[in-house]
Scaffold this active site. Sequence first.
Site, PDB file in Angstrom:
ATOM      1  N   ARG A 158       0.814  -1.233   0.000  1.00 21.07           N
ATOM      2  CA  ARG A 158       0.000   0.000   0.000  1.00 21.07           C
ATOM      3  C   ARG A 158       0.841   1.275   0.000  1.00 21.07           C
ATOM      4  NH1 ARG A 158      -5.443  -1.158   1.231  1.00 21.07           N
ATOM      5  NH2 ARG A 158      -5.828   1.012   0.778  1.00 21.07           N
ATOM      6  N   ARG A 210      -2.340   7.124   0.449  1.00 29.34           N
ATOM      7  CA  ARG A 210      -2.515   8.386   1.174  1.00 29.34           C
ATOM      8  C   ARG A 210      -1.333   8.826   2.032  1.00 29.34           C
ATOM      9  NH1 ARG A 210      -8.440   6.663   3.029  1.00 29.34           N
ATOM     10  NH2 ARG A 210      -7.305   4.708   2.919  1.00 29.34           N
ATOM     11  N   ARG A 224      -5.295  12.421  -6.114  1.00 29.42           N
ATOM     12  CA  ARG A 224      -6.596  11.852  -5.743  1.00 29.42           C
ATOM     13  C   ARG A 224      -7.687  12.922  -5.726  1.00 29.42           C
ATOM     14  NH1 ARG A 224     -10.824  10.198  -4.680  1.00 29.42           N
ATOM     15  NH2 ARG A 224     -11.565   8.642  -3.176  1.00 29.42           N
ATOM     16  N   ASP A 240      -6.957  -2.116  -7.378  1.00 27.98           N
ATOM     17  CA  ASP A 240      -7.509  -2.719  -6.162  1.00 27.98           C
ATOM     18  C   ASP A 240      -7.883  -4.165  -6.438  1.00 27.98           C
ATOM     19  OD1 ASP A 240      -8.466  -1.505  -3.359  1.00 27.98           O
ATOM     20  OD2 ASP A 240      -9.732  -3.194  -3.895  1.00 27.98           O
ATOM     21  N   TYR A 247     -15.448 -11.210  -0.044  1.00 28.16           N
ATOM     22  CA  TYR A 247     -16.082  -9.924  -0.375  1.00 28.16           C
ATOM     23  C   TYR A 247     -17.373 -10.120  -1.162  1.00 28.16           C
ATOM     24  CZ  TYR A 247     -12.441  -6.808   1.331  1.00 28.16           C
ATOM     25  OH  TYR A 247     -11.594  -6.105   2.139  1.00 28.16           O
TER      26      TYR A 247
HETATM   27  O1  CP3 Z   1      -0.134  -1.414  -2.608  1.00 27.04           O
HETATM   28  C1  CP3 Z   1      -0.386  -0.405  -3.297  1.00 27.04           C
HETATM   29  O2  CP3 Z   1       0.061   0.697  -3.010  1.00 27.04           O
HETATM   30  C2  CP3 Z   1      -1.201  -0.569  -4.573  1.00 27.04           C
HETATM   31  C3  CP3 Z   1      -2.582  -0.297  -4.488  1.00 27.04           C
HETATM   32  C4  CP3 Z   1      -3.552  -1.168  -3.699  1.00 27.04           C
HETATM   33  C5  CP3 Z   1      -4.806  -0.650  -3.255  1.00 27.04           C
HETATM   34  N1  CP3 Z   1      -5.504  -1.683  -2.720  1.00 27.04           N
HETATM   35  C6  CP3 Z   1      -5.240   0.757  -3.416  1.00 27.04           C
HETATM   36  C7  CP3 Z   1      -6.301   1.293  -2.540  1.00 27.04           C
HETATM   37  C8  CP3 Z   1      -3.500  -2.524  -3.348  1.00 27.04           C
HETATM   38  C9  CP3 Z   1      -2.387  -3.555  -3.532  1.00 27.04           C
HETATM   39  C10 CP3 Z   1      -4.761  -2.830  -2.727  1.00 27.04           C
HETATM   40  C11 CP3 Z   1      -5.105  -4.186  -2.250  1.00 27.04           C
HETATM   41  C12 CP3 Z   1      -6.311  -4.382  -1.440  1.00 27.04           C
HETATM   42  N2  CP3 Z   1      -7.517  -3.740  -1.537  1.00 27.04           N
HETATM   43  C13 CP3 Z   1      -6.435  -5.379  -0.437  1.00 27.04           C
HETATM   44  C14 CP3 Z   1      -5.368  -6.399  -0.082  1.00 27.04           C
HETATM   45  C15 CP3 Z   1      -4.363  -5.863   0.859  1.00 27.04           C
HETATM   46  C16 CP3 Z   1      -4.871  -5.715   2.264  1.00 27.04           C
HETATM   47  O3  CP3 Z   1      -4.960  -4.562   2.709  1.00 27.04           O
HETATM   48  O4  CP3 Z   1      -5.137  -6.740   2.906  1.00 27.04           O
HETATM   49  C17 CP3 Z   1      -7.732  -5.275   0.089  1.00 27.04           C
HETATM   50  C18 CP3 Z   1      -8.308  -6.127   1.206  1.00 27.04           C
HETATM   51  C19 CP3 Z   1      -8.408  -4.240  -0.613  1.00 27.04           C
HETATM   52  C20 CP3 Z   1      -9.807  -3.780  -0.441  1.00 27.04           C
HETATM   53  C21 CP3 Z   1      -9.898  -2.353  -0.074  1.00 27.04           C
HETATM   54  N3  CP3 Z   1      -9.604  -1.293  -0.913  1.00 27.04           N
HETATM   55  C22 CP3 Z   1     -10.285  -1.812   1.184  1.00 27.04           C
HETATM   56  C23 CP3 Z   1     -10.688  -2.642   2.401  1.00 27.04           C
HETATM   57  C24 CP3 Z   1     -10.236  -0.423   1.071  1.00 27.04           C
HETATM   58  C25 CP3 Z   1     -10.666   0.601   2.100  1.00 27.04           C
HETATM   59  C26 CP3 Z   1      -9.663   0.809   3.154  1.00 27.04           C
HETATM   60  C27 CP3 Z   1      -8.707   1.907   2.803  1.00 27.04           C
HETATM   61  O5  CP3 Z   1      -7.487   1.690   2.899  1.00 27.04           O
HETATM   62  O6  CP3 Z   1      -9.178   2.996   2.438  1.00 27.04           O
HETATM   63  C28 CP3 Z   1      -9.757  -0.116  -0.232  1.00 27.04           C
HETATM   64  C29 CP3 Z   1      -9.519   1.246  -0.787  1.00 27.04           C
HETATM   65  C30 CP3 Z   1      -8.202   1.547  -1.380  1.00 27.04           C
HETATM   66  N4  CP3 Z   1      -7.467   0.690  -2.146  1.00 27.04           N
HETATM   67  C31 CP3 Z   1      -7.508   2.778  -1.248  1.00 27.04           C
HETATM   68  C32 CP3 Z   1      -6.310   2.630  -1.973  1.00 27.04           C
HETATM   69  C33 CP3 Z   1      -5.226   3.666  -2.183  1.00 27.04           C
HETATM   70  C34 CP3 Z   1      -8.007   4.023  -0.507  1.00 27.04           C
HETATM   71  C35 CP3 Z   1      -9.081   4.730  -1.268  1.00 27.04           C
HETATM   72  C36 CP3 Z   1      -8.790   6.166  -1.583  1.00 27.04           C
HETATM   73  O7  CP3 Z   1      -7.644   6.602  -1.754  1.00 27.04           O
HETATM   74  O8  CP3 Z   1      -9.789   6.865  -1.726  1.00 27.04           O
END
Ligand code: CP3
Length: 360
Positions: free
Chosen positions: A40, A44, A53, A90, A168
């Site tokens: 990740r 942010r 963003r 994602d 999910y």
């Molecule tokens: O790693 C990276 O930097 C690449 C991008 C990436 C995102 N999501 C971007 C994202 C990766 C590899 C993911 C994987 C992901 N997404 C997982 C597996 C990893 C883990 O955390 O266990 C899961 C479970 C998700 C599902 C998901 N996406 C959730 C639960 C959320 C909300 C929580 C949060 O962090 O906001 C997201 C949103 C998300 N995915 C954001 C980003 C940058 C935030 C949204 C935003 O910027 O508005």
Amino acid sequence: MSKVFSAQPAAASGDILHNDLLLRVARGEPTDRPPVWLMRQAGRILPQYRALRSNFQDFKTFVKTPEAAAEATVQPVDELGVDAAIIFSDILVVPEAMGLNYEMIEAKGPRFPEVIEKKADVDALISGENAAERLYYVFEALRLSKQILAGRVPLIGFAGAPWTILAYMVEGSGSKTFSRARRLLYAEPALAHNLLQKITDTTIAYLQRQVAAGANLLQLFDSWAGELPPAHYRTFAVPYLQQICEALPDVPKTVFAKGAWFALEDLGELPCEVIGLDWNIPPAFARARTGESKALQGNLDPCTLYADEKTIADETNEMLRQFGRRHIANLGHGVYPDTPLEGVKVFVETVKKWNYGKQV
Ligand code: CP3
């Protein structure tokens, strides 16, 4: 002699990388220090990400705009000096491509208005190539990212593991207990296998296309692995991970099964090169169970990065010492969005100062 980097989309082995530490460790080749990146990292924690963003009303439009996704992918390489980029996307784009729409709710997370409940729901899903081709915007983002990176570091592609994607699709969001998804495995195992196979077929086609678009290494995120009892992980998760790993022989693969300390022996037998570890697993415990042939990735507690600089450096060095060689430095889960950038930089810099020759 200087080599000319081709900006053309390259097959796994065709492109020239100036820093291939990550791939060398994945392949079991010696290096002076471990490579470092953060799960990740494109997000942010970076002011540049927050600025980019703010151009988008919602996360999904951002993810589906390849130019912006490529910029977000490369930002951590520029700002943090990490040894790998991970494509900005994602794991939930896969269920969406299969026909299950999701919403990303600000500050709350993902939500699926409709969920999988019965056989007709599974039968209605699109799968395999037909679903994967709907993810063309990810492939375009990969190609653009490769061009911008110009061989500086490897590019990681990824997907959710089938069990986590099923969770999910059945729950409709994250969950405290995952009791709906776990109930399906007991109450309707045949339906669960049918759904897992459709997700697997789609994931294979999707990841093959990611490799064709230039991904140098693939990571499978099994974020909810730790919710399953060991026997169910063996029945409903491992065989599908096996299929995916077998279908992608040309690139190194990382399996990150969060919470699955109990499945390390099984994971150690998968045809993958790297096992990702969360911060609950002592490095020696993992090494004893996965054998000598895998690289291990992880596993600093993400909360370490809220500490003062000395504590972060000390904890990072201690982790590096415990892992020894065949290690990819990372956190034990994704970096939390409110982590101070300075803390992240201390972590990265500490790893980059490590030298196996001097320390061991
Ligand atoms: O790693 C990276 O930097 C690449 C991008 C990436 C995102 N999501 C971007 C994202 C990766 C590899 C993911 C994987 C992901 N997404 C997982 C597996 C990893 C883990 O955390 O266990 C899961 C479970 C998700 C599902 C998901 N996406 C959730 C639960 C959320 C909300 C929580 C949060 O962090 O906001 C997201 C949103 C998300 N995915 C954001 C980003 C940058 C935030 C949204 C935003 O910027 O508005």
